[in-house]
Design a protein around this motif. Sequence first.
Motif: not given
Lengths: 910, 440
Positions: A838, A842, A846, A848, A856-859, B314-316, B318, B359-362, B364-365, B368, B371-372
């Motif tokens: 996490d 985080g 920040s 990005i 970017y992040l990817k899951i 913090d961009f957290k 979860n 913006k961060i994950y661009k 997402l399905s 996914q 879940k947030f």
Amino acid sequence: MSSFFHTSYESDTSSDEESLYYSDDERYLKQLQNKKSVNIQISNDTDDESSDEELLSDSSDDEKIKLKKEEDVEEASGDDDDDDNSDDSDDWSNDDDSDSDSDDSDAPPRGRSYFLKKDFLKGGNDSDSDSGDEKKIVKSAKEKYLDELLNLSNNIENLSMVEEWVKIGNEFDKLFKLAYKHNQYHILIPRSYIKAISILDDLINKSKNDNDDEDDDENNNKKVLSSSESKSLNILKQKIKKEVKTYNDEVLTYKKDPEAYENIKDDSNLINNENQDQNNQLIVSAENLFFIVQSIIDSRGKKGIDLNEHLNTLNKLLDLTNSTYEKIIILNLLISLRYELNSKDKFMSINEWLLTLNDISKLLDILDNDKSYVITENAPSNDNFTKPPPANENGLHLIGGSISSFVERLSDELTTHLLYIDPNSSEYIKTLQNDSKLYSIIIRCQSYLTRIISIDNYSKPEGEQINRIIIKRLENIYYKPIKLIIFSELNNNNNNINNIPKINSSEIDENLNKLNTNNLIDSLCSHIYKYSNGISSSIYRKRAALMQSYYYSITNQFFKARDILHLTHVQATIHTSEPGVQVLFNRAIVQLGLAAFRSGLIEETQIILHEVVTSQHTRDLLGQGRIYFNNNLNNQTNNIVNNTNNNQFNNYNNLNTNNISENGKFVPFHTHVNIELVDIVYYISSLLIEVPLIALQSYQSSTNGANNLLNNELQSQSQNINKNTSRSFKRILDYTERQYFQGPPEETRDYIFDAYHKLIKFNWFESSKILSNLKVWVMMPGISTINENGENGLELLKEMLIKLCKFQSLKTWAYVNAGIIKNYSIKKLSKRFELNEDDICGILGSLISNEEIKGYLKINDDNNSKWIIFENKENGINQIIRGLTTKVNSILERNEKLSLGGYQIMLKKK
Amino acid sequence: MDSKQIELARKFDLTNHFFDFVDRHLMYPLLDNLVTIYDVKEVDNLQFNVLKDTYMTKELKELYLSINPNEKDLPTEYLNRENDIINELVPLNESTKETLNILCSKEIQSNLKQNKIENRELIKTRGIDDDKILELYKFGKLQYNRGDYVMASDLLNNFKLLSINQDLILKATCGKFISDILSGDIEEAKNEMINLRDVIDNRNYQGSSIDQLKLRNWLIHNSLFIFFNENDLKKQSINGNINLQLLNMNEIFLSSSYISTIEASCPWILRYIISSVLYTKDFKRLKDIIKAVEIENYEYNDPFTNLIQNLFIDFKFNKLNEILNNIEILIEIDFFINHLSKDEFINNIIELIIRSVLKIYKKLSINQLFKFVESNLCDLNKLNEIINKSNELKINIENNIVSLNDDENINNPYFTVYEKTKALSFKSNQFLNNASINSI
């Protein structure tokens, strides 16, 4: 005045017969004195100067006598107005003769020095004696002075016969100026002066009466005064009126019997007084207590007085008396005398200091035991101090004096003492141990003042005493860690004090202790904020706020400390404060920076510490310069703190002569902030901030985020060159990188660059190890305190450093590798930097979000693992084209300006 | 609500902060609102204490009886007070009635002018002097105290128009402002608020800066009653309009002097600013809010500031689910926020979250993404609904991938170069023309 002395003097008004008679008499005296040297000693005891003189001149005594004989011949021809009695041929006649020669410069016959001095005087007059001795000049100056006075007053007397006012006016002006120099010669107001003003007074009264008569009788045939004459008459009238008023008694005695008055020598006044003292000291008893006290009060401030003698006398008296009032009076005097005793020394010896402390505590004891007596600064003056002042409406006897001043002085003396001794010696520690005694006196004093001053009067001048003592109390504890504050609070054995904020118990729970000290400091400071409104209130308020902030800083309450500084706006007016407050400000700021660092707020740390650390005179800004440090440094140009500089440095040259502890320009060693520590903290925070930025600039300069950052930096640079906080770090970095050979770290600063080289390679482990193992951390305030989780300060600090190193090296990693690596598993990153996923998401998020890296992040759907995907870095041709377009645009802009403003830009360019 | 939620609600309850800034009469409804999380008796007790010193004997009696069911009437001290009130009220009523009658008379009404001094002269001829005017103030205060807010507002208004004592006028304005809020006359209250702001935010404010700070604090707290007025909000949400009132509030509270007041003395107001900005989708103000939240983080946080903190600082992501749940509780219990339309509010919050996450994950399905935001507030249907509704989000129907609907060209190097250089030729021509004209 004893009749013994003044019969043996003569003056020019006495007849020849008289002078003959007296001179014979005196001669007899001389002989007596010469034979019985013991006698001389006794009579000389009264005057140190003359006894010194005697010792000096004793050796050359006989020679001079011989010399004298030879001179005598010339003398007779030189001064023959009154050598009627110079017929004797023995030694004594010489003396006698010389005495009568300079009859108006009346010096009392005292020992053998007496004639030598005459000798000199005469020699000086005849200008053929070269036995010049500095000691003697002093004597002769005094006599010359009296001579001159006498001449002037005689002139006035003569002129007054003919009433020439202009001339009288001139003469009187001279006389007036001269007469008021009498203090320089340690005599009372000269008698010839009194004579002159009495004569003039009479004359003016007479002329006034005449004028009145004239008014009645219109056909006056008196001479009319010219305008200038009447003018000076008027001026003179005013002056005489004033003078007569001042010396009313003297003038009256003169008028009663002018001759007798004049016969008294000026010197005799003092001698008589001192003689009295001497007599009194022999019979120290309760009966003549006030008499002795009075004589001691009278003799204060005069030269050549044995203060120790006085102190002994007073101590004896103190034992003798039982009355509260008398005890208070004596102690009051005793304490002031003790301070006076050491006023010329650099500091008070510790024994003296302890005695004074005891006296003050005795005084407080007395005042606590008998609450009907009150010492306060604004007591009405008591004309007859032999009796206690009458009780006021509350049944209190008010006595003038100031306990708070005594205690303040006591505290200052200790500080000064500490400043002057070697901080590494055991003497320093011994002296410092007295600190607790001082603190308990301060508390007692505060309690006493709180008792005697009603709450309504807190904000009046009377209440200022409390403020002063509270400042002292704060000064005594603000720099101490919580435990020490509680110790000093508990150390004083006056648990019965409950009218002032105080800590009475030590808790096991550290948090509770912290709460208690917080409350203590807060309540002390808020008293000052609330009630201080005198002339010096702004200084007190500032000092209180700064000390409060300092306290919160060292007890790890950064936000509170910062808010206090913010809310009080101290920084806005600190330029105009006195140097002591500025030093305190710098100290508070530095502690604030350290507190920010301990809380892990490295950016704040860097900004806060920047100015103090990058100054060339950090040591002096913090009041930690050496006392004997003499410098001729040039003024420098910076802002806030540097004002302090200028003020301080201008004063440095005077420091050795002045009281150095004054204004707290220097602080004693035990309150010092370790400068190496401050330095290191600043550089570590710079390091941690700069490393990622360097990577960003060199690897990701084309991203929007990087451009924004660069623009911001440029902007702040153009606005204020000093705001660029990282510059000094970069400069030093450049310097070390240019070294051909970089050896293993020696200085603490070298370790920082060692850590830098590790950090730039994302080696957070090594760099945090280097940083957290620095020896200097031991000096960090609050490092040994244990928090609620049982971790001590050092562990927390190390933890914080490791965490920051991880974060910053991760950032650096991302900056360097974005666009080079295509994708990377967050899991792997988490392993590499030992952070949880996490945190990593985080941080990367920040980056990005700020567009500092492209990606970017990817899951991953399959196993829910996360990846960071970096986008391709711009290729070379793109970069070149981007650069080209910006250049073309700037050319366009210039053209635009050119077309609008003619050739101005061209001219400017040149 | 279960016990855990109640505990949380109590933790984030702001009512105690309002005690310092809000009048007793306004505390009453605030306390009323607490019954959901506190025992009824406790609330009654509090309310009784709040009203103890007012003249509202009727309400006092009710409260007293519900606290002490065995008693039949109020203790004597309160009964005596009733008499006192009447003793005070009657003569004042008599004398002011006269004054008001004169003021209402046709002759006066027709002769009234804009100028206050002239008006004063005019009524003076009719026997209304300063004392009489002051009586209006006193009577207004009394009426307010015993709960007759309409009357109080009217009296104070008359006083304001006639008096020249600036201090009392300010007090009367404050009094009228509160009376209007309590009597539900929101339009009038808004006018008074403007008047008050004129005084408080005046560059040449007369009093000391501490007074100004206090007044501003007072205004900030009390104006919430207007900005979050239930009726207004409902009306507007029915009409589907953006709430101008709240937009107005965003503007005022985020102006530099107000935000610094809030940061200095009442950071809890951040909750209302955040909710107002999110509710009105006034996202351009987010920047200021983020800054304020970051500054105040050390001394104040609640689910709303946590939301901002986690999304933008913090961009957290979860912890978002938990925060969302907490926010739900707050929406339920907060006196002001529960006036907002809950659905709309939550939709806005979730949209904001989705945008920030994307913006961060661009890409997402939808699963996914879910879940947030999975929480009591949001289920999959709702998420779909929000995504479909939003202009900024797009969803690829084939593989259910959600992404931000931004312009692809922005990151295209060819496009950027084109954008930067397209004006060059035109501008150069312009200069050339200019230059040739100048040279001639």
